[in-house]
Design an enzyme around this catalytic site. Structure first.
Site, PDB file in Angstrom:
ATOM      1  N   CYS B  86       5.015  51.764 -11.866  1.00 17.69           N
ATOM      2  CA  CYS B  86       5.466  53.079 -12.333  1.00 17.69           C
ATOM      3  C   CYS B  86       6.234  53.827 -11.250  1.00 17.69           C
ATOM      4  CB  CYS B  86       4.289  53.907 -12.827  1.00 17.69           C
ATOM      5  SG  CYS B  86       3.537  53.188 -14.307  1.00 17.69           S
ATOM      6  N   HIS B 339       7.286  59.360 -20.051  1.00 18.44           N
ATOM      7  CA  HIS B 339       7.199  58.413 -18.940  1.00 18.44           C
ATOM      8  C   HIS B 339       7.953  57.117 -19.207  1.00 18.44           C
ATOM      9  CE1 HIS B 339       5.838  56.239 -15.546  1.00 18.44           C
ATOM     10  NE2 HIS B 339       4.713  55.751 -16.031  1.00 18.44           N
TER      11      HIS B 339
END
Lengths: 463, 396
Positions: B86, B339
């Site tokens: 991430c 995200h």
């Protein structure tokens, strides 16, 4: 205690494993309690291999010294590839122990005769599913049992005094590969044929053993009419039928299960007639050579049968793949690849981690470097297979689809060193808590593209 | 041997960021073209041909540098594709910074993109190399949910207080996102809807989870001394830390799931480079990796905004609301901005950049001089952690 073992073989120890769960009703709704008939139920992460491993684990050291390991089942997870090899790997047996499968309902009896005669070990493990709705749906269960041969210099637990086989080509029950449950011919027709074969074999075996009336009689037969008739004719006391009312008949494992239960009850010097009726009959006359239950490792069949957690019928159908319920849309778990699985076989099958020679920390999964101090290539194998572990933290995953919700994942610290991420199986309805003690349990994690992914989960200690 | 860092050596002079959305009508190619075009448009003095080298971060929406050069049909330029869970977008930025600081290039661009909505799966998925099948497949919410009970146990926080704390974090980030036209979710969410949401993993409900979105972002980076050639309001890199974990938290005993040691180490490095000694008073805003609500709680302590065991109280006291001691995720964070993995790290810098330049409109915070962009990837016990501190003060 005889100093001269029977040429037909002798038992050195035995162990029984029943799944944690049971089914007591085929009515939808409550799980209920056992009535006239109940059965054991393997969870969806259990199969003949995992049940076999669970039964054989307490005997792993003895099996390592046996000539061979025969796995008897009517439900081998693979064709072509031997399932006994997976059991062999999980038990960390030497490569020189030959491991082979015997398949079919008669396989348990055949494996017992062949293995004990040749100094081999037997593990019989089976899962049985009747067609939903048939009258005797609860009469078939799941179980595993293991026997190791007596070794020179060690106590003989039981001696095989006679074995008589009678083979009959008979369409009694059959199942083509891939079918979920067997088809059964008219029970009364088959009962007559099997009954005649069983009686003849029993009479011949008793005569060969020189015994007029055995102290115990156990009859393993998937055909209930044939089993009941044989028990009556041979003067059985019904103890085998009493256990069967809790477990159901467990296919290839059933003769062994009933024999183990008889050894739990038979005093030293008492004799047991153990009769299997499938594809004809096998009659064994066995003499107990130690006090009742003295040759058993782990809990008895009855103790396990009385501690079952009963599931609802819909849950049972779901576990057997007979009722599909969709969850969140997620990718199928990736199947294991053959080369990595071979490279890490000690870890994957034997749960062997690495203990650092420099700092003593245990690293999982084992690799070149120590997770605590970073030392490279300085470690020794350490088995975590038989070690309890304490829950450090856990979560209940509602996202990953599972036939056995809730899916519990935990971080556990192993007694003596080591940390693992584990799937928790056989958890009680109330769930688990931080600090709970879990034990490793060899399970089928997933099956994708026809590949079964076996590895060690963890189950509550008390279960 | 030492980590010398790039304090005051590079500057961001322009940025672009697409709205984060369910972009059903746009591919990863479309999104990255949008982000690059917006970024270039923000700096009239730089044309595409003036950019000497590119980095593109994507977790799984493309392979190789051609993830960028092909959609732009751009010839003759070096493009490096990076991946770091991430923190992928942050990694593109970090390497682009090193490239200009080295003197190898004058003008570089860091980009990040992710197209998640073409899969119909719930949550995030990943493709791993062939394996022996022995690794437990933690879902992201499953892995991060371990933080909540561990934190509560360690600091004696009751179940209700914990729930209120997590709810406040989600409520705050949605409230912030409601003011942000680029955010995936642009409305406030009542606390009851957050605390009562369907459970996903452990104590975490669906409203404790960040949004799965599509998006892309980009930044133009130059040497600090060149910054005023391109803009009157450059944003300087004051400190930057990055740590790749050893995964010891899940491989050996000791780790207790109440902190991210990798985050602590990367933050200390960034603070040291930036000369920050009291983060709570010196940092005006922090964009942090609120993938799940307990992550943001733990990060408040790992970043030094709260004392150990006090983070939950500070959250409930509003210390990290937009008007609190440190405005945390004033753009809505992963929770409400969304995200798209490869774009997230650059989206965090986009908000820092926008606030530091006083361009945040309704969301504008007063007196912003130092801002933090903190990103992490992986799971508690086994993660990678990035932190950048950016500010407006001219290098000495």
């Amino acid at each position: 205690m005889p100093s001269d073992p029977s040429p037909l073989g002798a038992i050195g120890a035995y162990a029984v494993h029943l799944p944690r769960h049971g089914l007591a009703t085929t009515a939808f709704g409550d799980a209920g309690r056992p009535g006239r008939q109940a059965r054991t139920v393997a969870a969806p992460d259990e199969d003949a291999v995992t049940l076999a491993v669970a039964a054989a684990l307490p005997l792993a050291d003895e099996i390592a010294g046996a000539a061979s390991l025969l796995l008897a089942t009517s439900q081998p997870p693979y064709l072509d590839k031997g399932s006994a090899a997976t059991v062999h790997a999980a038990l960390e047996l030497p490569a020189t122990v030959a491991a082979a499968d015997l398949v079919g309902l008669r396989a348990g009896a055949s494996a017992l005769a062949l293995a004990l005669r040749g100094g081999g070990a037997v593990v019989a493990a089976d899962l049985r599913t009747a067609a939903p709705g048939v009258p005797d749906e609860l009469a078939h269960g799941d179980a595993a049992v293991a026997f190791v041969p007596a070794r020179a210099g060690r106590p003989v637990v039981a001696s095989v005094l006679a074995h008589v086989a009678a083979t009959e080509e008979l369409m009694e029950r059959w199942r083509a590969p891939g079918e979920a449950h067997p088809t059964v011919w008219d029970e009364r027709f088959s009962a007559g044929v099997l009954g005649a074969a069983a009686s003849a074999a029993a009479v011949a075996a008793l005569e060969r053993a020189g015994i007029e009336r055995p102290d115990h009689v156990v009859v393993a037969c998937a055909n209930p009419r044939a089993a009941a008739a044989a028990r009556k004719a041979l003067g059985g006391d019904g103890e085998d039928a009493a256990l069967e009312r809790l477990t159901g008949t467990s296919g290839a494992a059933h003769l062994g299960l009933l024999l183990a239960d008889a050894l739990d009850r038979a005093g030293a010097g008492e004799t047991i007639l153990a009769l299997s009726a499938a594809d004809g009959a096998d009659a064994f006359v066995v003499r107990a050579d130690v006090p009742a239950g003295a040759g058993r490792r782990g809990p008895s069949a009855r103790e396990q049968a009385q501690a079952l957690a009963y599931v609802t019928y819909d849950r049972f159908l779901r576990w057997r793949g007979l009722l599909e319920i969709s969850g969140a849309k997620r990718p199928d778990p990736a199947p294991p690849a053959a080369p990595p699985a071979l490279r890490t076989r000690d870890w994957k099958f034997g749960l062997v981690a690495a203990r650092c020679s420099a700092c003593g920390a245990v690293t999982t999964p084992p690799g070149r470097a120590c997770a605590a101090c970073g030392a490279i290539d300085a470690h020794e194998p350490v088995s975590l297979r038989d070690k309890p572990a304490r829950v450090v933290s856990f979560t209940v995953d509602h996202l990953t689809p599972t036939p056995a919700p809730p899916l519990i994942l935990a971080i556990v610290d192993v007694e003596g060193g080591g940390r693992r991420s584990v799937q928790v199986t056989d958890a009680p309805a109330a769930g688990i808590r931080v600090g709970d003690v879990l034990l490793p349990s060899f399970r089928r994690l997933s099956s994708t593209d026809g590949i079964h992914n076996y590895f060690w989960k963890a189950r509550p200690e008390a279960a | 041997m030492a980590s010398r860092g790039l304090s005051d050596r590079v500057a961001i002079v322009g940025m672009g960021c697409t709205p984060f959305r369910d972009h059903w009508d746009r591919s990863a190619d479309d999104l990255i073209v949008d982000a690059v075009q917006e970024c270039l448009a923000s700096v009239p003095a730089i044309a595409r041909a003036d950019v000497d080298a590119y980095w593109v971060g994507t977790q799984g929406s493309g392979m190789s540098g051609m993830t960028l050069s092909k959609p732009l049909r751009m010839t003759g330029k070096p493009v490096t594709r990076v991946e770091n869970f991430c923190a992928t977008g942050s990694e593109a930025f970090r390497n682009a910074c090193f490239a200009v600081a080295s003197g190898a290039y004058d003008v570089v661009m860091a980009t990040g993109v992710e197209k998640l909505k073409d899969s119909s799966f719930s949550g995030l998925t990943a493709t791993w190399p062939p394996s022996d099948g022995t690794d437990v497949e933690w879902t992201a919410p499953g892995a991060f949910s371990l933080l909540a009970p561990a934190y509560a146990d360690r600091y004696g926080v009751g179940e209700e207080q914990l729930r209120e704390t997590l709810t406040h974090i989600a409520w705050k980030n949605h409230r912030n996102g409601a003011l942000n036209a680029r955010a995936q979710f642009r409305k406030e969410v009542p606390r009851a809807a957050i605390s009562g949401a369907m459970k996903i993993a452990g104590p975490l409900g669906v409203m404790d989870c960040s949004g799965v979105a599509d998006g892309a972002a980009a930044a133009l980076i130059v040497r600090a001394e060149d910054a005023h050639l391109y803009t009157d309001r450059p944003v300087y890199l004051k400190g930057m830390g990055f740590v790749s974990g050893a995964g010891e938290g899940t491989a050996a005993e000791g780790y207790d799931f109440t902190t991210f040691p990798e985050v602590v180490a990367s933050a200390q490095e960034a603070y040291r480079q930036a000369g920050v000694t009291d983060p709570r008073s010196e940092i005006a805003l922090a964009e942090v990796h609120d993938c799940f609500t307990p992550t943001e709680l733990v990060l408040m302590e790992d970043l030094g905004f709260s004392a150990r065991g006090e983070g939950w109280r500070d959250v409930l006291d509003g210390a990290f609301d937009r008007d609190g001691a440190v405005a945390v995720n004033p753009d809505g964070g992963l929770k409400s901005f969304g995200h798209p993995i490869g774009a997230t790290g650059l989206r965090m810098l986009f908000e820092c950049f926008t606030q530091l330049r006083g361009e945040a409109g309704e969301r504008q915070l007063p007196e912003v001089r130092l801002a933090v962009a903190q990103n992490l990837g992986g799971q508690p016990g086994a993660c990678v952690a990035f932190m950048a501190i950016v500010g407006t003060e001219e290098p000495a």
